[in-house]
Scaffold this motif. Structure first.
Motif, mmCIF file in Angstrom:
data_model
loop_
_atom_site.group_PDB
_atom_site.id
_atom_site.type_symbol
_atom_site.label_atom_id
_atom_site.label_comp_id
_atom_site.label_asym_id
_atom_site.label_seq_id
_atom_site.Cartn_x
_atom_site.Cartn_y
_atom_site.Cartn_z
ATOM 1 N N TRP A 50 -8.760 -7.033 9.334
ATOM 2 C CA TRP A 50 -8.868 -5.589 9.509
ATOM 3 C C TRP A 50 -9.751 -5.036 8.409
ATOM 4 N N ARG A 51 -10.271 -3.859 8.672
ATOM 5 C CA ARG A 51 -11.044 -3.135 7.659
ATOM 6 C C ARG A 51 -10.534 -1.701 7.663
ATOM 7 N N LEU A 52 -10.092 -1.241 6.494
ATOM 8 C CA LEU A 52 -9.529 0.096 6.362
ATOM 9 C C LEU A 52 -10.308 0.873 5.307
ATOM 10 N N PRO A 53 -10.212 2.196 5.350
ATOM 11 C CA PRO A 53 -10.944 3.013 4.380
ATOM 12 C C PRO A 53 -10.306 2.921 2.990
ATOM 13 N N LYS A 54 -10.975 3.528 2.035
ATOM 14 C CA LYS A 54 -10.449 3.578 0.672
ATOM 15 C C LYS A 54 -9.616 4.841 0.500
ATOM 16 N N LYS A 55 -8.634 4.742 -0.367
ATOM 17 C CA LYS A 55 -7.822 5.899 -0.733
ATOM 18 C C LYS A 55 -8.759 6.993 -1.251
ATOM 19 N N GLY A 56 -8.516 8.220 -0.836
ATOM 20 C CA GLY A 56 -9.330 9.348 -1.274
ATOM 21 C C GLY A 56 -10.432 9.734 -0.307
ATOM 22 N N GLN A 57 -10.743 8.864 0.647
ATOM 23 C CA GLN A 57 -11.769 9.203 1.636
ATOM 24 C C GLN A 57 -11.232 10.269 2.592
ATOM 25 N N ASN A 58 -12.127 11.129 3.046
ATOM 26 C CA ASN A 58 -11.784 12.171 4.016
ATOM 27 C C ASN A 58 -12.438 11.848 5.351
ATOM 28 N N PHE A 59 -11.709 12.147 6.422
ATOM 29 C CA PHE A 59 -12.210 11.896 7.774
ATOM 30 C C PHE A 59 -11.894 13.083 8.656
ATOM 31 N N GLU A 60 -12.736 13.281 9.643
ATOM 32 C CA GLU A 60 -12.481 14.266 10.676
ATOM 33 C C GLU A 60 -11.708 13.592 11.813
ATOM 34 N N LYS A 61 -10.943 14.383 12.513
ATOM 35 C CA LYS A 61 -10.179 13.905 13.662
ATOM 36 C C LYS A 61 -11.097 13.188 14.649
ATOM 37 N N ASN A 62 -10.613 12.085 15.193
ATOM 38 C CA ASN A 62 -11.270 11.258 16.209
ATOM 39 C C ASN A 62 -12.444 10.439 15.685
ATOM 40 N N HIS A 63 -12.682 10.434 14.374
ATOM 41 C CA HIS A 63 -13.721 9.575 13.811
ATOM 42 C C HIS A 63 -13.146 8.187 13.539
ATOM 43 N N ILE A 64 -14.004 7.186 13.588
ATOM 44 C CA ILE A 64 -13.587 5.812 13.315
ATOM 45 C C ILE A 64 -13.253 5.688 11.826
ATOM 46 N N PHE A 65 -12.049 5.167 11.529
ATOM 47 C CA PHE A 65 -11.660 4.984 10.130
ATOM 48 C C PHE A 65 -11.524 3.515 9.742
ATOM 49 N N GLY A 66 -11.622 2.630 10.702
ATOM 50 C CA GLY A 66 -11.496 1.213 10.393
ATOM 51 C C GLY A 66 -11.560 0.390 11.661
ATOM 52 N N GLU A 90 -0.948 -1.893 1.306
ATOM 53 C CA GLU A 90 -1.416 -3.058 0.536
ATOM 54 C C GLU A 90 -0.637 -4.323 0.872
ATOM 55 N N SER A 91 0.454 -4.191 1.615
ATOM 56 C CA SER A 91 1.295 -5.344 1.958
ATOM 57 C C SER A 91 0.927 -5.991 3.284
ATOM 58 N N LEU A 92 -0.167 -5.551 3.890
ATOM 59 C CA LEU A 92 -0.540 -6.079 5.204
ATOM 60 C C LEU A 92 -0.866 -7.559 5.159
ATOM 61 N N SER A 93 -0.490 -8.222 6.215
ATOM 62 C CA SER A 93 -0.893 -9.602 6.458
ATOM 63 C C SER A 93 -1.044 -9.723 7.968
ATOM 64 N N PRO A 94 -1.787 -10.723 8.440
ATOM 65 C CA PRO A 94 -1.916 -10.868 9.894
ATOM 66 C C PRO A 94 -0.571 -10.941 10.609
#
Length: 139
Positions: A50-66, A90-94
């Protein structure tokens, strides 16, 4: 009594859903937790990365975040509300995402910038109807 297939589990209280199979739970007045639904995980198969954004990033509704990648498919993740990423799981695993996508497999927490964004999301009943229709169309 027959057990509900995991892909059809749709928790109710404090949960909202999107047509792109993300779930949102209201943590408090302005903060939500977001992840993928059991149905999404079932359709994708075992999640491998998976790919997720960084803490502190801002996004608009319906935009791709990861994105999430499985052994079958790569799928974009769409943010169902506008706001700032305040926490990444931070605890994610497959195994955690594949086994418990609506529990320990949550992805991000967002501080919403617009309260009204939740009004556009699907109720548990509406989401369950959507996935039942999708399943029927795939048969």
């Amino acid at each position: 009594m027959e057990e509900t297939p995991k892909r059809l589990i749709v928790p109710g209280d404090n949960y909202y859903y999107t047509k792109t199979h993300e779930w949102i739970s209201l943590d408090d007045r302005n903060t939500v937790t977001i992840g993928i639904t059991y149905y999404a995980q079932d359709r994708l198969g075992e999640i491998v990365s998976w790919r997720l954004p960084k803490k502190g990033q801002n996004f608009e509704k319906n935009h791709i975040f990861g994105l999430v990648e499985s052994n079958k498919h790569v799928s974009d993740l769409y943010l169902p509300v506008s706001g700032e990423i305040v926490e990444i799981n931070e605890s994610l695993s497959p195994g955690i995402i594949s086994d418990d996508p609506m529990g320990k497999g949550w992805l991000i927490r967002v501080e919403m910038s617009r309260e009204g964004d939740l009004a556009d999301l699907m109720s548990p009943a509406a989401y369950k109807k959507l996935i039942e229709e999708e399943i029927k169309s795939l048969e």
